[in-house]
Scaffold this motif. Structure first.
Motif, PDB file in Angstrom:
ATOM      1  N   ASP A  25      40.444  31.497  39.524  1.00  0.00           N
ATOM      2  CA  ASP A  25      39.623  30.361  39.108  1.00  0.00           C
ATOM      3  C   ASP A  25      39.185  29.494  40.285  1.00  0.00           C
ATOM      4  O   ASP A  25      38.789  28.344  40.119  1.00  0.00           O
ATOM      5  CB  ASP A  25      40.347  29.510  38.063  1.00  0.00           C
ATOM      6  N   SER A 196      33.590  35.005  34.657  1.00  0.00           N
ATOM      7  CA  SER A 196      34.899  34.546  34.178  1.00  0.00           C
ATOM      8  C   SER A 196      35.216  35.011  32.757  1.00  0.00           C
ATOM      9  O   SER A 196      36.382  35.229  32.418  1.00  0.00           O
ATOM     10  CB  SER A 196      34.979  33.021  34.250  1.00  0.00           C
ATOM     11  N   MET A 242      32.222  29.607  37.817  1.00  0.00           N
ATOM     12  CA  MET A 242      33.089  29.703  36.644  1.00  0.00           C
ATOM     13  C   MET A 242      32.321  29.612  35.330  1.00  0.00           C
ATOM     14  O   MET A 242      32.772  30.125  34.308  1.00  0.00           O
ATOM     15  CB  MET A 242      34.173  28.629  36.701  1.00  0.00           C
TER      16      MET A 242
END
Length: 476
Positions: A25, A196, A242
């Motif tokens: 992340d 993601s 993300m």
């Protein structure tokens, strides 16, 4: 005041790092050196916090951290066929596994751990490290190129399906079955990555000129981006933001390219609403009669933003992250430095280098208390764009666009725009009844203008003028 790029690398080019990787992340950076490995937190621009360091394992060439957990996977040149899994906070080894040949890469999410060798891929259940599947029939993969979705609910795996062409095999790491094969490029693959959520897959070939994005799991082509035409390059890093609105690519050149995922290939056939749109449609229709290579080039989008490096020819990796509520481009290089840029997610352009950190120097291990007091980071990468305020505050200048959040005010300022008498920026900033202070960053330079972000760390309305701006004020 704009943060100065300090600790600049020396003129000579040196390979100081054996390996480096951002976690899933983009909140942490891991580096491997001749002496061991280090883990850094990426929560602040000004301060680089070292989370953990280990000097007991020499010649580390693979180090991967599982999100922000204490689990880290390490491979050393002293034992290149052995994978070691550690709990670094407890200082214990969880397990180690040995394989038939050298380990080339390791990927992990909260469900699966992949070990990639040149001619096989091992799929482990990360909870108990049980070996679930071994893919033995894969084409030779000398670089260990593979990708794993960080979304553990699907755990899609992608790897090259051919040694001579850009074919991608999409594999389901949960059901342990092949999903499909994607004919991504004519040339062999150089980079592949998932977004993601695991709903998109991006790829680049060894030529490095065209980057394509496909939907998962059906493998339909969604986007095409052209990195350049003049020369072939080696793509060293390919990563989505993300929120999947941006795609970043770095190579062995001095330019990092950032693409915006906004124009689907299929949407280009929609009916135009203007005369220029009609002409554009006619022009694009004409590409159907041109050679395939020419028509493909006309359909490709160029970079939305770029970051300029002060070097070329070095291995590097890039990522897009939100740090202290602003979008940043981060580049880690084998010379031992981390470069942090501001990115304007609204207008793009050239990203501004605001900080350079040495990854081999002294990094603080203390928590950044000031950063802990800031509001929590927004979920969306592009949500940090300054938005016009709905309030009718007449004291805000025309070139200052406010955006308010809990406990903090922010604004974007165009430096070259004229200041009007009586506006806050024409006379600096006075004291606020609730106290607080002002910070500013140069977000972007584009077309001779400087776009600044001002942060008022207070709980109230805009500050009022009472003196001339100082040399550090963007309105100066």
């Amino acid at each position: 005041m704009e943060a100065e790029a300090t600790d600049a690398p020396p003129g000579g080019v040196e390979v100081a790092l054996c390996c480096f990787s951002f976690n899933q992340d983009c909140t942490s950076l891991a580096i491997g050196t001749k002496a061991g490995y280090k883990l850094f937190s990426l929560s602040s621009v000004e301060q680089l916090d070292q989370v953990h360091g280990n000097n007991e394992i020499p010649d580390v060439y693979i180090v991967e951290r599982l999100f922000s957990s204490s689990l880290v996977v390490v491979v050393s040149h002293t034992k290149p066929r052995q994978m070691n899994v550690y709990h670094f906070k407890k200082g214990t080894e969880i397990c180690n596994y040995s394989y038939s040949s050298n380990i080339l890469s390791i990927k992990l999410n909260r469900q699966r751990l992949l070990v990639c060798l040149e001619e096989s891929i091992y799929i482990h259940n990360i909870k108990d490290m049980k070996l679930l599947k071994t893919l033995l029939d894969i084409p030779a993969n000398p670089t260990g190129l593979c990708a794993l979705s960080i979304n553990h609910s699907n755990s899609y795996l992608a790897y090259p399906g051919s040694l001579t062409s850009g074919e991608i095999v999409l594999y389901d790491g949960n059901s342990l079955k092949t999903v499909c094969t994607i004919a991504a490029h004519e040339g062999t693959l150089a980079a592949i990555t998932f977004n993601s959520s695991g709903s998109k897959l991006a790829s680049a070939s060894e030529k490095g000129t065209v980057i394509r994005v496909f939907s998962v799991p059906d493998g339909q082509r969604l986007y095409e981006f052209r990195r350049g035409m003049k020369r072939y390059v080696t793509i060293s890093s390919l990563v989505f933001s993300m929120d999947s609105q941006f795609l970043c690519a770095s190579s062995n050149t001095e330019t990092v390219h950032i693409f915006k995922l906004e124009n689907l290939i299929s949407s280009r056939t929609e009916e135009p609403s203007t005369w220029s749109g009609y002409v554009g449609k006619v022009f694009m229709a004409a590409t159907n009669y041109l050679p395939a290579q020419v028509s493909d080039m006309m359909n490709q989008d160029r970079a939305f933003a770029t970051g300029r490096l002060n070097f070329s020819g070095q291995k590097n990796i890039c990522t897009l992250s939100t740090i202290q509520k602003l979008p940043r481009l981060l580049v880690a290089s084998s010379n031992g430095y981390l470069y942090i840029y501001n990115l304007d997610p609204q207008d793009g352009g050239e990203c501004v280098l605001i900080k350079t950190h040495s990854l081999l120097g002294s990094a603080t291990t203390k928590e950044n208390k000031e950063n802990d007091l800031r509001p929590s980071l927004p979920q969306s990468y592009a949500a940090t764009v300054a938005r016009p305020s709905t309030s009718a505050a007449s004291t805000v200048p025309d070139n200052l666009v406010p955006w308010k959040s809990e406990g903090q005010n922010e604004a974007v300022l165009t430096r070259s725009a004229p200041q009007k008498a009586g506006h806050p920026l024409s006379g600096g900033f006075g004291e606020h009844k609730e106290g607080g202070r002002m910070e500013c960053d140069c977000l972007n330079r584009k077309g001779g203008q400087e776009y600044w972000v001002l942060r008022f760390l207070s709980h109230g309305t805009w500050l009022t003028p009472h003196r001339d701006p100082g040399p550090g004020c963007p309105g100066h």
